[in-house]
Design a protein around this motif. Structure first.
Motif, PDB file in Angstrom:
ATOM      1  N   VAL A  64      43.106   0.327 171.775  1.00 28.32           N
ATOM      2  CA  VAL A  64      44.355   0.441 171.042  1.00 28.32           C
ATOM      3  C   VAL A  64      45.045  -0.913 170.901  1.00 28.32           C
ATOM      4  O   VAL A  64      45.741  -1.174 169.912  1.00 28.32           O
ATOM      5  CB  VAL A  64      45.289   1.485 171.713  1.00 28.32           C
ATOM      6  CG1 VAL A  64      45.824   0.984 173.046  1.00 28.32           C
ATOM      7  CG2 VAL A  64      46.423   1.882 170.792  1.00 28.32           C
ATOM      8  N   ALA A  80      44.959   8.099 170.855  1.00 23.89           N
ATOM      9  CA  ALA A  80      46.099   7.198 170.857  1.00 23.89           C
ATOM     10  C   ALA A  80      45.965   6.107 169.797  1.00 23.89           C
ATOM     11  O   ALA A  80      46.944   5.458 169.445  1.00 23.89           O
ATOM     12  CB  ALA A  80      46.274   6.556 172.239  1.00 23.89           C
ATOM     13  N   TRP A  92      49.131   1.780 174.390  1.00 21.30           N
ATOM     14  CA  TRP A  92      49.749   2.658 173.388  1.00 21.30           C
ATOM     15  C   TRP A  92      51.171   2.203 173.097  1.00 21.30           C
ATOM     16  O   TRP A  92      51.602   2.148 171.947  1.00 21.30           O
ATOM     17  CB  TRP A  92      49.752   4.106 173.885  1.00 21.30           C
ATOM     18  CG  TRP A  92      50.357   5.079 172.909  1.00 21.30           C
ATOM     19  CD1 TRP A  92      49.700   5.822 171.981  1.00 21.30           C
ATOM     20  CD2 TRP A  92      51.746   5.422 172.778  1.00 21.30           C
ATOM     21  NE1 TRP A  92      50.584   6.592 171.266  1.00 21.30           N
ATOM     22  CE2 TRP A  92      51.850   6.370 171.735  1.00 21.30           C
ATOM     23  CE3 TRP A  92      52.906   5.010 173.430  1.00 21.30           C
ATOM     24  CZ2 TRP A  92      53.069   6.909 171.336  1.00 21.30           C
ATOM     25  CZ3 TRP A  92      54.127   5.546 173.033  1.00 21.30           C
ATOM     26  CH2 TRP A  92      54.197   6.491 172.001  1.00 21.30           C
ATOM     27  N   VAL A 152      54.088   9.869 173.118  1.00 21.45           N
ATOM     28  CA  VAL A 152      52.897   9.400 173.835  1.00 21.45           C
ATOM     29  C   VAL A 152      52.121  10.584 174.411  1.00 21.45           C
ATOM     30  O   VAL A 152      50.877  10.613 174.375  1.00 21.45           O
ATOM     31  CB  VAL A 152      53.273   8.379 174.941  1.00 21.45           C
ATOM     32  CG1 VAL A 152      54.127   8.994 176.018  1.00 21.45           C
ATOM     33  CG2 VAL A 152      52.008   7.781 175.570  1.00 21.45           C
TER      34      VAL A 152
END
Length: 313
Positions: free
Chosen positions: A22, A105, A213, A229
């Motif tokens: 991510v 994510a 994230w 989240v």
């Protein structure tokens, strides 16, 4: 761009380091937005040399055939990119080298798709010659205004909004022998790579993924509340908090830690005004950011920046 996702420049240069996926995708997407270049990932992928993907490149070069090399590429894809499922399959005389990101994510994937498919295209050109041509290229994302550029780069039929990203080419090419094949060296390199991957996988834990994230969301000016989240990690808020409690940490502590790390990176490694740093971190007022930063570090943002620049001389 690395500072904006809280990644020090030194970490990018560490050959033993490994970024959560991510974080990598956030860097690509942020750079594409900053430069106004929707095909940045694709362009970077085409410029990559085989050696740039690390130890797996040497493993592939010492394989017996193109097919053997690609089988090892998919098996050890995790040494290049985490949280991704890569496969090689054959059907009706066509080979399919495909990959799909498994981490929910990672919400922004267009630049990563362009980068990875262009890199794989160049990788096959290294084995088969620059005149090789895929039968088709497939993308998860929808076609955009940059479609002519995609057609120019791949020069073959393109398909969009597919279930995964893939290069499709004649299966007969898989039997092509490689000039640097070395069975003994190949076995030794594979054993070393397998050991390295096991170590790195342990380093990318649950908390590190949450931190990445948060950094990604801040780059996109998205919300960073716990509901968002938890949803992206496929959990209810209650289950998410329970898992964090087992790690003896709260989500607020994680978010504050990420904000602090990014703030230090941006102040030390960029010339952005403190106001811009505060805005990037989601603060509505610069004064609130300055107070929080001083509480955490004992210095104002300006004092921290001056000290870091003097130390870097």
């Amino acid at each position: 761009m690395n500072a904006r996702v809280g990644i020090p420049h030194a970490m990018l240069q560490d050959p033993q380091g490994m970024l959560p996926l991510v974080a990598f995708t956030s860097m690509l997407e942020t750079a594409a937005c900053e430069f106004g270049n929707s095909t940045l990932g694709l362009e970077l992928g085409k410029e990559c040399r085989l050696s740039s993907i690390g130890p797996v490149s040497r493993l592939m070069q010492t394989a017996r055939t193109v097919g053997d090399a690609l089988e090892k590429f998919t098996r050890y894809f995790g040494s290049i990119q985490t949280d991704t499922h890569s496969t090689l399959s054959v059907s009706d005389g066509q080979a399919r080298l495909a990959y799909v990101i498994s981490d929910h994510a990672v919400r922004f994937r267009v630049q990563d798709a362009g980068f990875t498919l262009a890199l794989e295209y160049s990788m096959l050109a290294n084995f088969l010659g620059s005149d090789w041509q895929p039968s088709c290229v497939e993308f998860e994302h929808a076609a955009g205004d940059d479609l002519p550029f995609y057609r120019q780069q791949f020069d073959c039929p393109l398909r969009f909004e597919k279930r995964e990203n893939a290069l499709i080419f004649p299966a007969r090419l898989l039997t092509r022998p490689l000039r640097d094949a070395d069975e003994n060296l190949h076995a030794r390199l594979e054993a070393e790579l397998a050991g390295t991957m096991a170590l790195r996988t342990r380093q990318l834990d649950f908390i590190a993924s949450i931190e990445a994230w948060v950094a990604s969301s801040l780059c996109r000016s998205d919300v960073t509340d716990i509901e968002a989240v938890a949803a992206d990690f496929g959990m209810s808020e209650r289950s998410f908090q329970r898992k964090l409690a087992a790690c003896d940490i709260s989500y607020l502590d994680i978010r504050n830690r990420v904000r602090s790390r990014i703030a230090r990176c941006m102040l030390a490694e960029s010339s952005l005004p403190v106001t811009s740093v505060a805005l990037h971190l989601g603060y509505s007022e610069t004064s609130a950011f300055s107070r929080g930063f001083k509480l955490q570090t004992g210095e104002s943002p300006g004092e921290f920046r001056r000290r870091e620049r003097i130390a870097a001389r």
